[in-house]
Enzyme design. Structure first.
Site, PDB file in Angstrom:
ATOM      1  N   MET A 150       2.089   1.900  -7.013  1.00 52.24           N
ATOM      2  CA  MET A 150       0.754   1.416  -7.380  1.00 52.24           C
ATOM      3  C   MET A 150      -0.156   1.309  -6.169  1.00 52.24           C
ATOM      4  O   MET A 150      -1.351   1.591  -6.261  1.00 52.24           O
ATOM      5  CB  MET A 150       0.857   0.068  -8.096  1.00 52.24           C
ATOM      6  CG  MET A 150       1.186   0.162  -9.570  1.00 52.24           C
ATOM      7  SD  MET A 150       0.062   1.239 -10.482  1.00 52.24           S
ATOM      8  CE  MET A 150      -1.508   0.420 -10.236  1.00 52.24           C
ATOM      9  N   GLY A 209       6.302  -6.501 -18.087  1.00 55.37           N
ATOM     10  CA  GLY A 209       5.193  -7.439 -18.232  1.00 55.37           C
ATOM     11  C   GLY A 209       4.353  -7.102 -19.455  1.00 55.37           C
ATOM     12  O   GLY A 209       3.864  -8.001 -20.151  1.00 55.37           O
ATOM     13  N   THR A 210       4.209  -5.826 -19.726  1.00 59.96           N
ATOM     14  CA  THR A 210       3.419  -5.411 -20.897  1.00 59.96           C
ATOM     15  C   THR A 210       4.111  -5.808 -22.191  1.00 59.96           C
ATOM     16  O   THR A 210       3.468  -6.283 -23.137  1.00 59.96           O
ATOM     17  CB  THR A 210       3.223  -3.884 -20.876  1.00 59.96           C
ATOM     18  OG1 THR A 210       2.730  -3.509 -19.606  1.00 59.96           O
ATOM     19  CG2 THR A 210       2.277  -3.441 -21.968  1.00 59.96           C
ATOM     20  N   ALA A 217       0.800  -1.237   0.000  1.00 59.64           N
ATOM     21  CA  ALA A 217       0.000   0.000   0.000  1.00 59.64           C
ATOM     22  C   ALA A 217       0.831   1.284   0.000  1.00 59.64           C
ATOM     23  O   ALA A 217       0.311   2.355  -0.310  1.00 59.64           O
ATOM     24  CB  ALA A 217      -0.942  -0.006   1.208  1.00 59.64           C
ATOM     25  N   SER A 236      -2.521  -9.936 -14.957  1.00 58.42           N
ATOM     26  CA  SER A 236      -2.145  -9.350 -16.251  1.00 58.42           C
ATOM     27  C   SER A 236      -0.928  -8.462 -16.072  1.00 58.42           C
ATOM     28  O   SER A 236      -0.811  -7.763 -15.058  1.00 58.42           O
ATOM     29  CB  SER A 236      -3.305  -8.517 -16.815  1.00 58.42           C
ATOM     30  OG  SER A 236      -2.884  -7.898 -18.018  1.00 58.42           O
ATOM     31  N   GLY A 237      -0.059  -8.467 -17.055  1.00 58.26           N
ATOM     32  CA  GLY A 237       1.102  -7.575 -17.053  1.00 58.26           C
ATOM     33  C   GLY A 237       0.713  -6.130 -17.255  1.00 58.26           C
ATOM     34  O   GLY A 237       1.536  -5.226 -17.064  1.00 58.26           O
ATOM     35  N   THR A 297       4.679  -7.924 -11.994  1.00 58.13           N
ATOM     36  CA  THR A 297       5.361  -8.445 -13.189  1.00 58.13           C
ATOM     37  C   THR A 297       6.704  -9.057 -12.777  1.00 58.13           C
ATOM     38  O   THR A 297       7.095  -8.996 -11.615  1.00 58.13           O
ATOM     39  CB  THR A 297       5.579  -7.325 -14.223  1.00 58.13           C
ATOM     40  OG1 THR A 297       6.350  -6.280 -13.612  1.00 58.13           O
ATOM     41  CG2 THR A 297       4.251  -6.762 -14.704  1.00 58.13           C
ATOM     42  N   GLU A 309       1.822  -3.718   4.202  1.00 56.69           N
ATOM     43  CA  GLU A 309       3.211  -3.556   3.737  1.00 56.69           C
ATOM     44  C   GLU A 309       4.036  -4.672   4.356  1.00 56.69           C
ATOM     45  O   GLU A 309       3.572  -5.386   5.249  1.00 56.69           O
ATOM     46  CB  GLU A 309       3.759  -2.181   4.133  1.00 56.69           C
ATOM     47  CG  GLU A 309       3.618  -1.127   3.039  1.00 56.69           C
ATOM     48  CD  GLU A 309       4.461  -1.435   1.790  1.00 56.69           C
ATOM     49  OE1 GLU A 309       5.497  -2.100   1.919  1.00 56.69           O
ATOM     50  OE2 GLU A 309       4.067  -1.021   0.686  1.00 56.69           O
ATOM     51  N   LYS A 355      12.166   0.835 -12.041  1.00 55.82           N
ATOM     52  CA  LYS A 355      11.611  -0.482 -12.418  1.00 55.82           C
ATOM     53  C   LYS A 355      12.690  -1.559 -12.334  1.00 55.82           C
ATOM     54  O   LYS A 355      13.811  -1.363 -12.781  1.00 55.82           O
ATOM     55  CB  LYS A 355      11.012  -0.430 -13.834  1.00 55.82           C
ATOM     56  CG  LYS A 355      10.314  -1.718 -14.210  1.00 55.82           C
ATOM     57  CD  LYS A 355       9.318  -1.521 -15.353  1.00 55.82           C
ATOM     58  CE  LYS A 355       8.651  -2.822 -15.763  1.00 55.82           C
ATOM     59  NZ  LYS A 355       7.840  -3.408 -14.691  1.00 55.82           N
ATOM     60  N   HIS A 412      10.407   2.627 -19.294  1.00 56.43           N
ATOM     61  CA  HIS A 412       9.827   2.848 -17.964  1.00 56.43           C
ATOM     62  C   HIS A 412      10.774   3.688 -17.113  1.00 56.43           C
ATOM     63  O   HIS A 412      11.963   3.813 -17.420  1.00 56.43           O
ATOM     64  CB  HIS A 412       9.576   1.526 -17.236  1.00 56.43           C
ATOM     65  CG  HIS A 412       8.374   0.786 -17.743  1.00 56.43           C
ATOM     66  ND1 HIS A 412       8.422  -0.072 -18.812  1.00 56.43           N
ATOM     67  CD2 HIS A 412       7.083   0.779 -17.310  1.00 56.43           C
ATOM     68  CE1 HIS A 412       7.215  -0.579 -19.026  1.00 56.43           C
ATOM     69  NE2 HIS A 412       6.372  -0.072 -18.130  1.00 56.43           N
TER      70      HIS A 412
HETATM   71  N1  LIG Z   1      -0.003  -4.957 -14.266  1.00 61.58           N
HETATM   72  C1  LIG Z   1       0.000  -3.624 -14.292  1.00 61.58           C
HETATM   73  O1  LIG Z   1      -0.886  -2.964 -14.868  1.00 61.58           O
HETATM   74  C2  LIG Z   1       1.096  -2.909 -13.576  1.00 61.58           C
HETATM   75  C3  LIG Z   1       2.048  -3.631 -12.931  1.00 61.58           C
HETATM   76  N2  LIG Z   1       2.989  -3.011 -12.182  1.00 61.58           N
HETATM   77  C4  LIG Z   1       3.885  -3.898 -11.431  1.00 61.58           C
HETATM   78  O2  LIG Z   1       3.530  -3.818 -10.052  1.00 61.58           O
HETATM   79  C5  LIG Z   1       4.670  -4.073  -9.243  1.00 61.58           C
HETATM   80  C6  LIG Z   1       4.860  -2.939  -8.242  1.00 61.58           C
HETATM   81  O3  LIG Z   1       5.143  -1.746  -8.939  1.00 61.58           O
HETATM   82  P1  LIG Z   1       5.353  -0.378  -8.140  1.00 61.58           P
HETATM   83  O4  LIG Z   1       4.129  -0.034  -7.374  1.00 61.58           O
HETATM   84  O5  LIG Z   1       5.876   0.580  -9.125  1.00 61.58           O
HETATM   85  O6  LIG Z   1       6.529  -0.804  -7.139  1.00 61.58           O
HETATM   86  P2  LIG Z   1       6.845  -0.257  -5.680  1.00 61.58           P
HETATM   87  O7  LIG Z   1       8.194  -0.782  -5.342  1.00 61.58           O
HETATM   88  O8  LIG Z   1       6.609   1.215  -5.647  1.00 61.58           O
HETATM   89  O9  LIG Z   1       5.731  -0.951  -4.767  1.00 61.58           O
HETATM   90  C7  LIG Z   1       5.767  -2.272  -4.304  1.00 61.58           C
HETATM   91  C8  LIG Z   1       5.412  -2.220  -2.841  1.00 61.58           C
HETATM   92  O10 LIG Z   1       5.223  -3.535  -2.340  1.00 61.58           O
HETATM   93  C9  LIG Z   1       5.846  -3.569  -1.056  1.00 61.58           C
HETATM   94  N3  LIG Z   1       6.109  -4.916  -0.586  1.00 61.58           N
HETATM   95  C10 LIG Z   1       7.218  -5.688  -0.741  1.00 61.58           C
HETATM   96  N4  LIG Z   1       7.074  -6.851  -0.084  1.00 61.58           N
HETATM   97  C11 LIG Z   1       5.861  -6.833   0.496  1.00 61.58           C
HETATM   98  C12 LIG Z   1       5.149  -7.741   1.324  1.00 61.58           C
HETATM   99  N5  LIG Z   1       5.656  -8.935   1.676  1.00 61.58           N
HETATM  100  N6  LIG Z   1       3.912  -7.384   1.762  1.00 61.58           N
HETATM  101  C13 LIG Z   1       3.384  -6.208   1.426  1.00 61.58           C
HETATM  102  N7  LIG Z   1       4.021  -5.288   0.666  1.00 61.58           N
HETATM  103  C14 LIG Z   1       5.238  -5.600   0.198  1.00 61.58           C
HETATM  104  C15 LIG Z   1       7.117  -2.748  -1.280  1.00 61.58           C
HETATM  105  O11 LIG Z   1       7.721  -2.391  -0.042  1.00 61.58           O
HETATM  106  P3  LIG Z   1       9.306  -2.073   0.013  1.00 61.58           P
HETATM  107  O12 LIG Z   1       9.553  -1.002  -0.984  1.00 61.58           O
HETATM  108  O13 LIG Z   1       9.495  -1.648   1.412  1.00 61.58           O
HETATM  109  O14 LIG Z   1       9.977  -3.369  -0.341  1.00 61.58           O
HETATM  110  C16 LIG Z   1       6.529  -1.564  -2.005  1.00 61.58           C
HETATM  111  O15 LIG Z   1       5.960  -0.601  -1.138  1.00 61.58           O
HETATM  112  C17 LIG Z   1       5.825  -4.264 -10.223  1.00 61.58           C
HETATM  113  O16 LIG Z   1       5.988  -5.638 -10.492  1.00 61.58           O
HETATM  114  C18 LIG Z   1       5.342  -3.549 -11.481  1.00 61.58           C
HETATM  115  O17 LIG Z   1       5.947  -3.978 -12.659  1.00 61.58           O
HETATM  116  C19 LIG Z   1       3.062  -1.664 -12.048  1.00 61.58           C
HETATM  117  C20 LIG Z   1       2.147  -0.884 -12.710  1.00 61.58           C
HETATM  118  C21 LIG Z   1       1.088  -1.439 -13.533  1.00 61.58           C
HETATM  119  O1  LIG Z   2       6.676  -1.134 -13.247  1.00 62.79           O
HETATM  120  C1  LIG Z   2       5.858  -0.356 -13.796  1.00 62.79           C
HETATM  121  O2  LIG Z   2       5.805   0.846 -13.514  1.00 62.79           O
HETATM  122  C2  LIG Z   2       4.925  -0.911 -14.780  1.00 62.79           C
HETATM  123  N1  LIG Z   2       4.893  -2.197 -14.916  1.00 62.79           N
HETATM  124  C3  LIG Z   2       4.056  -2.944 -15.788  1.00 62.79           C
HETATM  125  C4  LIG Z   2       4.906  -3.682 -16.794  1.00 62.79           C
HETATM  126  O3  LIG Z   2       5.903  -4.318 -16.386  1.00 62.79           O
HETATM  127  O4  LIG Z   2       4.580  -3.671 -17.975  1.00 62.79           O
HETATM  128  C5  LIG Z   2       2.935  -2.127 -16.383  1.00 62.79           C
HETATM  129  C6  LIG Z   2       3.244  -0.693 -16.643  1.00 62.79           C
HETATM  130  O5  LIG Z   2       3.876  -0.567 -17.869  1.00 62.79           O
HETATM  131  C7  LIG Z   2       4.002  -0.022 -15.518  1.00 62.79           C
END
Ligand SMILES: NC(=O)C1=CN([C@@H]2O[C@H](COP(=O)(O)OP(=O)(O)OC[C@H]3O[C@@H](n4cnc5c(N)ncnc54)[C@H](OP(=O)(O)O)[C@@H]3O)[C@@H](O)[C@H]2O)C=CC1
Ligand SMILES: O=C(O)C1=N[C@H](C(=O)O)C[C@H](O)C1
Length: 269
Positions: free
Chosen positions: A12, A166-167, A8, A122-123, A99, A33, A160, A156
């Protein structure tokens, strides 16, 4: 629908907290978290920039899942695999945006769906990218097996951690499906040094990282004397979060199983 946001405090996760607050029929049940996170104890709404919402960020997964209907999870592969197992135990909806999953992670997530979780993975959760994938599949099918070379280019932000995105892989899968081949047999994920000429029928990937770019993808179909480019640019993470919340609401009364955003959006096989 009572949703638990995993990760959280992440990019995202914060966007999801905001989008859930804006979505009729969805409410934030708990925000999680990892243990030891500096975000623990903070108010999820304040962190998301929407004002206090009274949901403190915690690390007690069982307490968070008690009374919940679903989990929205944009974290890391190992976390998503473990959460899918818990979703199966409790017969919950699990929306997985994470992803970078390896084949073994995907197999574990599929098993959780077989064992009772209703999973949408989904990616990319946006409408635009999933529509783009349909167009890529059609174009690849229409152009035949190797007269046009297919390359997937993505950019990106600098934070990342996985590549290709993933996309990019989702779009590569769509191209492979259009050609009637398996992506694993045709993908060229990196190039370096004296690579030799391009092999006909391969699907190439190129990765750029920098700055704050939310997510940009192009599928280039390059033929003799002409080139087609199909592209998507994400300007706001809300497009992914809105898709994820829509997926959770869609999945609520579905039977257990593994679904994609194509299923959610009704875009066909
Ligand atoms: N499918 C889609 O449409 C999209 C996919 N994504 C994917 O989503 C993922 C996250 O992206 P993003 O938000 O940018 O990354 P972030 O690193 O900003 O967020 C991930 C969060 O998850 C936390 N986390 C890690 N381990 C745990 C746990 N065991 N329990 C709860 N929380 C935990 C991290 O904490 P900490 O930093 O302290 O480790 C961090 O706050 C990536 O794989 C990204 O590629 C992103 C955007 C769109
Ligand atoms: O990590 C990101 O930010 C994103 N991850 C996803 C991916 O791996 O394609 C989706 C989006 O492009 C953002």
């Amino acid at each position: 629908m009572k949703l638990v946001v995993l990760g959280a405090a992440g990019r995202m996760g914060r966007t999801l907290v905001k989008v859930i607050a804006e979505t009729e029929g969805a409410s934030l049940h708990a925000a999680l978290e990892r243990g030891g996170s500096p975000a623990l104890g903070g108010d999820a709404g304040l962190l998301a920039g929407i004002g206090e919402n009274g949901v403190a960020i915690g690390d007690d997964v069982d307490a968070a899942l008690d009374g919940a209907d679903g989990i929205v999870d944009f974290t890391a592969p190992a976390v998503s695999v473990e959460m899918a197992r818990r979703a199966a135990e409790r017969r919950l909806v699990h929306v997985v945006g994470t992803t970078g999953c390896e084949a073994a992670d995907d197999a574990a997530i599929r098993k959780a769906a077989d064992d009772g979780a209703t999973i949408v993975k989904s990616g990319n959760m946006s409408l635009g990218v999933n529509l783009l994938a349909v167009l890529v599949e059609k174009a690849a099918r229409a152009l035949g097996p190797d007269a046009f070379d297919i390359e997937v280019l993505e950019m990106h932000h600098r934070h990342k951690v996985d590549a290709p995105s993933g996309t990019a892989l989702l779009l590569g899968e769509a191209a492979a499906r259009g050609r009637g081949v398996a992506l694993d047999d045709r993908a060229v994920r990196v190039r370096d040094g004296i690579t030799g000429a391009r092999d006909a029928g391969t699907i190439g990937f190129a990765t750029l990282r920098g700055g704050s770019v939310v997510g940009e993808h192009s599928v280039i179909l390059a033929g003799e004397g002409e080139r087609i480019e199909l592209s998507h640019a994400a300007g706001d993470r809300a497009i992914f979060a809105r898709g994820a919340v829509k997926a959770a609401l869609w999945a609520k009364d579905r039977p257990a199983g593994l679904y994609t955003m194509r299923d959610v959006l009704g875009l066909g096989d």
